[in-house]
Motif scaffolding. Structure first.
Motif, PDB file in Angstrom:
ATOM      1  N   LEU A  21     -16.915 -93.947  55.446  1.00 36.62           N
ATOM      2  CA  LEU A  21     -17.005 -92.851  54.488  1.00 36.62           C
ATOM      3  C   LEU A  21     -18.134 -91.937  54.931  1.00 36.62           C
ATOM      4  CD1 LEU A  21     -16.520 -91.340  51.816  1.00 36.62           C
ATOM      5  CD2 LEU A  21     -17.984 -93.053  50.688  1.00 36.62           C
ATOM      6  N   CYS A  22     -17.789 -90.713  55.276  1.00 37.42           N
ATOM      7  CA  CYS A  22     -18.782 -89.729  55.717  1.00 37.42           C
ATOM      8  C   CYS A  22     -19.157 -88.848  54.534  1.00 37.42           C
ATOM      9  CB  CYS A  22     -18.229 -88.872  56.851  1.00 37.42           C
ATOM     10  SG  CYS A  22     -17.801 -89.798  58.344  1.00 37.42           S
ATOM     11  N   LEU A  23     -20.354 -89.065  54.014  1.00 34.73           N
ATOM     12  CA  LEU A  23     -20.860 -88.262  52.906  1.00 34.73           C
ATOM     13  C   LEU A  23     -21.479 -87.006  53.502  1.00 34.73           C
ATOM     14  CD1 LEU A  23     -22.507 -91.201  50.938  1.00 34.73           C
ATOM     15  CD2 LEU A  23     -20.341 -90.053  50.398  1.00 34.73           C
ATOM     16  N   GLY A  24     -20.704 -85.926  53.478  1.00 35.00           N
ATOM     17  CA  GLY A  24     -21.067 -84.712  54.189  1.00 35.00           C
ATOM     18  C   GLY A  24     -20.356 -84.724  55.534  1.00 35.00           C
ATOM     19  N   TYR A  25     -19.165 -84.146  55.567  1.00 36.31           N
ATOM     20  CA  TYR A  25     -18.370 -84.190  56.795  1.00 36.31           C
ATOM     21  C   TYR A  25     -18.663 -82.936  57.609  1.00 36.31           C
ATOM     22  CZ  TYR A  25     -14.479 -85.157  59.914  1.00 36.31           C
ATOM     23  OH  TYR A  25     -13.716 -85.420  61.032  1.00 36.31           O
ATOM     24  N   GLN A  83      -9.662 -95.235  67.931  1.00 38.17           N
ATOM     25  CA  GLN A  83      -9.815 -96.692  67.947  1.00 38.17           C
ATOM     26  C   GLN A  83      -9.174 -97.364  66.731  1.00 38.17           C
ATOM     27  OE1 GLN A  83     -13.960 -97.883  68.666  1.00 38.17           O
ATOM     28  NE2 GLN A  83     -14.383 -95.862  69.516  1.00 38.17           N
ATOM     29  N   GLY A  84      -8.524 -96.557  65.893  1.00 37.49           N
ATOM     30  CA  GLY A  84      -7.828 -97.119  64.746  1.00 37.49           C
ATOM     31  C   GLY A  84      -8.629 -97.140  63.458  1.00 37.49           C
ATOM     32  N   TRP A  85      -9.800 -96.504  63.458  1.00 38.07           N
ATOM     33  CA  TRP A  85     -10.605 -96.458  62.245  1.00 38.07           C
ATOM     34  C   TRP A  85      -9.934 -95.563  61.202  1.00 38.07           C
ATOM     35  CZ3 TRP A  85     -15.918 -97.914  61.049  1.00 38.07           C
ATOM     36  CH2 TRP A  85     -16.503 -98.732  62.022  1.00 38.07           C
ATOM     37  N   ARG A  86     -10.199 -95.881  59.955  1.00 38.83           N
ATOM     38  CA  ARG A  86      -9.884 -94.988  58.842  1.00 38.83           C
ATOM     39  C   ARG A  86     -11.153 -94.190  58.546  1.00 38.83           C
ATOM     40  NH1 ARG A  86      -9.834 -96.933  52.718  1.00 38.83           N
ATOM     41  NH2 ARG A  86      -9.089 -95.043  51.643  1.00 38.83           N
ATOM     42  N   VAL A  87     -11.037 -92.877  58.526  1.00 40.19           N
ATOM     43  CA  VAL A  87     -12.199 -92.014  58.302  1.00 40.19           C
ATOM     44  C   VAL A  87     -11.968 -91.189  57.045  1.00 40.19           C
ATOM     45  CG1 VAL A  87     -13.625 -90.144  59.218  1.00 40.19           C
ATOM     46  CG2 VAL A  87     -12.687 -91.882  60.778  1.00 40.19           C
ATOM     47  N   ILE A  88     -12.935 -91.261  56.133  1.00 37.38           N
ATOM     48  CA  ILE A  88     -12.915 -90.472  54.901  1.00 37.38           C
ATOM     49  C   ILE A  88     -14.072 -89.477  54.977  1.00 37.38           C
ATOM     50  CG2 ILE A  88     -13.011 -90.528  52.377  1.00 37.38           C
ATOM     51  CD1 ILE A  88     -12.306 -93.540  52.580  1.00 37.38           C
ATOM     52  N   GLY A  89     -13.803 -88.222  54.677  1.00 41.34           N
ATOM     53  CA  GLY A  89     -14.850 -87.204  54.734  1.00 41.34           C
ATOM     54  C   GLY A  89     -14.927 -86.420  53.446  1.00 41.34           C
ATOM     55  N   ALA A 106     -10.203 -79.412  52.721  1.00 39.26           N
ATOM     56  CA  ALA A 106      -9.549 -80.717  52.625  1.00 39.26           C
ATOM     57  C   ALA A 106      -8.267 -80.732  53.448  1.00 39.26           C
ATOM     58  CB  ALA A 106      -9.244 -81.042  51.166  1.00 39.26           C
ATOM     59  N   GLU A 107      -7.537 -79.625  53.437  1.00 44.21           N
ATOM     60  CA  GLU A 107      -6.315 -79.547  54.233  1.00 44.21           C
ATOM     61  C   GLU A 107      -6.625 -79.616  55.722  1.00 44.21           C
ATOM     62  OE1 GLU A 107      -3.179 -79.711  53.202  1.00 44.21           O
ATOM     63  OE2 GLU A 107      -4.097 -80.088  51.248  1.00 44.21           O
ATOM     64  N   ALA A 108      -7.723 -78.992  56.126  1.00 42.72           N
ATOM     65  CA  ALA A 108      -8.121 -79.030  57.533  1.00 42.72           C
ATOM     66  C   ALA A 108      -8.487 -80.449  57.946  1.00 42.72           C
ATOM     67  CB  ALA A 108      -9.300 -78.087  57.766  1.00 42.72           C
ATOM     68  N   LEU A 109      -9.125 -81.196  57.050  1.00 45.89           N
ATOM     69  CA  LEU A 109      -9.466 -82.588  57.350  1.00 45.89           C
ATOM     70  C   LEU A 109      -8.194 -83.412  57.545  1.00 45.89           C
ATOM     71  CD1 LEU A 109     -12.334 -81.701  56.456  1.00 45.89           C
ATOM     72  CD2 LEU A 109     -12.549 -83.898  55.301  1.00 45.89           C
ATOM     73  N   ARG A 110      -7.235 -83.230  56.669  1.00 47.00           N
ATOM     74  CA  ARG A 110      -5.976 -83.980  56.788  1.00 47.00           C
ATOM     75  C   ARG A 110      -5.301 -83.701  58.129  1.00 47.00           C
ATOM     76  NH1 ARG A 110      -5.261 -82.329  51.312  1.00 47.00           N
ATOM     77  NH2 ARG A 110      -5.548 -84.077  49.876  1.00 47.00           N
ATOM     78  N   ALA A 111      -5.366 -82.450  58.556  1.00 47.15           N
ATOM     79  CA  ALA A 111      -4.746 -82.077  59.827  1.00 47.15           C
ATOM     80  C   ALA A 111      -5.395 -82.794  60.998  1.00 47.15           C
ATOM     81  CB  ALA A 111      -4.822 -80.563  60.019  1.00 47.15           C
ATOM     82  N   ASP A 112      -6.674 -83.170  60.839  1.00 53.82           N
ATOM     83  CA  ASP A 112      -7.401 -83.887  61.902  1.00 53.82           C
ATOM     84  C   ASP A 112      -7.297 -85.401  61.765  1.00 53.82           C
ATOM     85  OD1 ASP A 112      -8.189 -81.535  63.103  1.00 53.82           O
ATOM     86  OD2 ASP A 112     -10.106 -81.439  62.023  1.00 53.82           O
ATOM     87  N   LEU A 135     -12.129 -86.207  50.628  1.00 55.80           N
ATOM     88  CA  LEU A 135     -12.601 -86.666  49.319  1.00 55.80           C
ATOM     89  C   LEU A 135     -13.424 -85.542  48.723  1.00 55.80           C
ATOM     90  CD1 LEU A 135     -12.987 -89.014  47.249  1.00 55.80           C
ATOM     91  CD2 LEU A 135     -15.065 -89.612  48.521  1.00 55.80           C
ATOM     92  N   LEU A 136     -12.958 -85.004  47.608  1.00 59.16           N
ATOM     93  CA  LEU A 136     -13.677 -83.896  46.993  1.00 59.16           C
ATOM     94  C   LEU A 136     -15.011 -84.384  46.436  1.00 59.16           C
ATOM     95  CD1 LEU A 136     -10.841 -81.885  45.204  1.00 59.16           C
ATOM     96  CD2 LEU A 136     -12.090 -81.281  47.283  1.00 59.16           C
ATOM     97  N   TRP A 137     -16.067 -83.641  46.759  1.00 60.74           N
ATOM     98  CA  TRP A 137     -17.432 -83.993  46.363  1.00 60.74           C
ATOM     99  C   TRP A 137     -17.965 -82.935  45.414  1.00 60.74           C
ATOM    100  CZ3 TRP A 137     -20.456 -88.146  47.112  1.00 60.74           C
ATOM    101  CH2 TRP A 137     -21.835 -88.012  46.866  1.00 60.74           C
ATOM    102  N   PRO A 138     -18.694 -83.334  44.356  1.00 57.14           N
ATOM    103  CA  PRO A 138     -19.142 -84.697  44.008  1.00 57.14           C
ATOM    104  C   PRO A 138     -18.011 -85.540  43.428  1.00 57.14           C
ATOM    105  CG  PRO A 138     -19.885 -83.130  42.368  1.00 57.14           C
ATOM    106  CD  PRO A 138     -19.256 -82.317  43.456  1.00 57.14           C
ATOM    107  N   CYS A 139     -18.229 -86.856  43.462  1.00 51.35           N
ATOM    108  CA  CYS A 139     -17.188 -87.776  43.009  1.00 51.35           C
ATOM    109  C   CYS A 139     -17.837 -89.045  42.464  1.00 51.35           C
ATOM    110  CB  CYS A 139     -16.252 -88.119  44.165  1.00 51.35           C
ATOM    111  SG  CYS A 139     -17.075 -89.047  45.485  1.00 51.35           S
TER     112      CYS A 139
END
Length: 282
Positions: free
Chosen positions: A6-10, A24-30, A38-44, A49-53
């Motif tokens: 979980l990247c707090l501040g992507y 390497q198969g990691w799951r990355v949340i930003g 958020a759409e740009a993150l999905r494309a990558d 994750l919308l912040w704050p949360c």
């Protein structure tokens, strides 16, 4: 369980780490504050994750956390709302991105991780307190990374030189340490592989230099004349930019090599500049 970070501040550094972990198969949340981003993150391949949360809910299924959200006048915003959730989470590794600004001014002298913090600027003082807050959470496997000046594709001197807005600022005894963003990712990945909770690492290259030297080399690479020299006292800068000149020091990086086994891809600013120019030219 699939390794999940979980990247707090992507931001710039987190993105570089994600580029290494995703294959390497990691799951990355930003985290992001913008639905558009958020759409740009999905494309990558990154889960937005919308912040704050609700951090407690966000940490479910997470094994690793990287925080690059800077402190404000009231302290670290992540810990203000999420200290209890982090303390309860079962995490394998936590990385907090700080700054070499915590050392303050050493008039061009060398510092290492054992050097006492002595930040003179308000921004640096906030970072010192934030580091202490993160390291003070019992049971949380925190690693602090004190980053030197970050550069890389899109964050180099070439664009400013091409636009004619670069300033060759001259201040006596002014020296900065730097780090290419891809080498930041190398250090973080190495720490994840060799966790040592509570450890602090300087993240910088082998080549501290006065800022005007780097600019002159960049201009030479472009085949153009460097901009005229401007005394620091006469330079037009934002308060933020001017504050960086309050500190002059050379930062040692032996610990990332000796303890994490990191071999820098860009150990000098010339190595980094050549790589950036190649990417930007392409």
């Amino acid at each position: 369980m699939k390794r999940t970070v979980l990247c707090l501040g992507y931001g710039y550094s987190a993105q570089a780490l994600a580029r290494r972990l995703l294959p390497q198969g990691w799951r990355v949340i930003g985290t992001t504050r913008s639905a558009e981003k958020a759409e740009a993150l999905r494309a990558d391949g990154v889960e937005p994750l919308l912040w704050p949360c609700d951090l407690g809910a966000a940490l479910e299924g997470v094994s690793h956390v990287l925080s690059s959200i800077g402190p404000d006048a009231e302290g670290d915003p992540v810990l203000r709302e999420g200290r209890e959730a982090l303390a309860k989470a079962r995490l394998d590794w936590v990385g907090y991105l700080s700054t070499t600004g915590v050392y303050g001014d050493h008039d061009g002298g060398w510092v290492d991780e054992e050097t006492e913090t002595g930040a003179a600027t308000e921004r640096g003082q906030r970072r010192v307190l934030a580091e202490q807050d993160w390291l003070g959470i019992d049971g949380l496997p925190v690693h602090v990374f004190r980053l030197a000046g970050i550069y890389g594709p899109g964050r180099g001197p070439f664009a400013k030189l091409r636009r004619g807005v670069a300033q060759r600022i001259i201040k006596k005894n002014q020296v900065f340490s730097r780090i290419h963003v891809e080498d930041i990712a190398r250090v973080l990945e190495a720490s994840i592989a060799r966790p040592d909770p509570g450890r602090v690492y300087n993240v910088c290259d082998d080549d501290p230099q006065p800022p005007e030297v780097v600019l002159e080399h960049a201009a030479e690479m472009l085949g153009i004349a460097p901009p005229p020299a401007v005394p620091f006292e006469e330079a037009e800068m934002s308060p933020m930019a001017r504050s960086f000149y309050a500190d002059s020091k050379r930062v040692r990086n032996d610990r990332i090599k000796d303890e994490l086994g990191v071999k820098l891809a860009y150990p000098t600013h010339m190595d980094g500049l050549r790589a950036i120019l190649k990417v930007e030219s392409a």
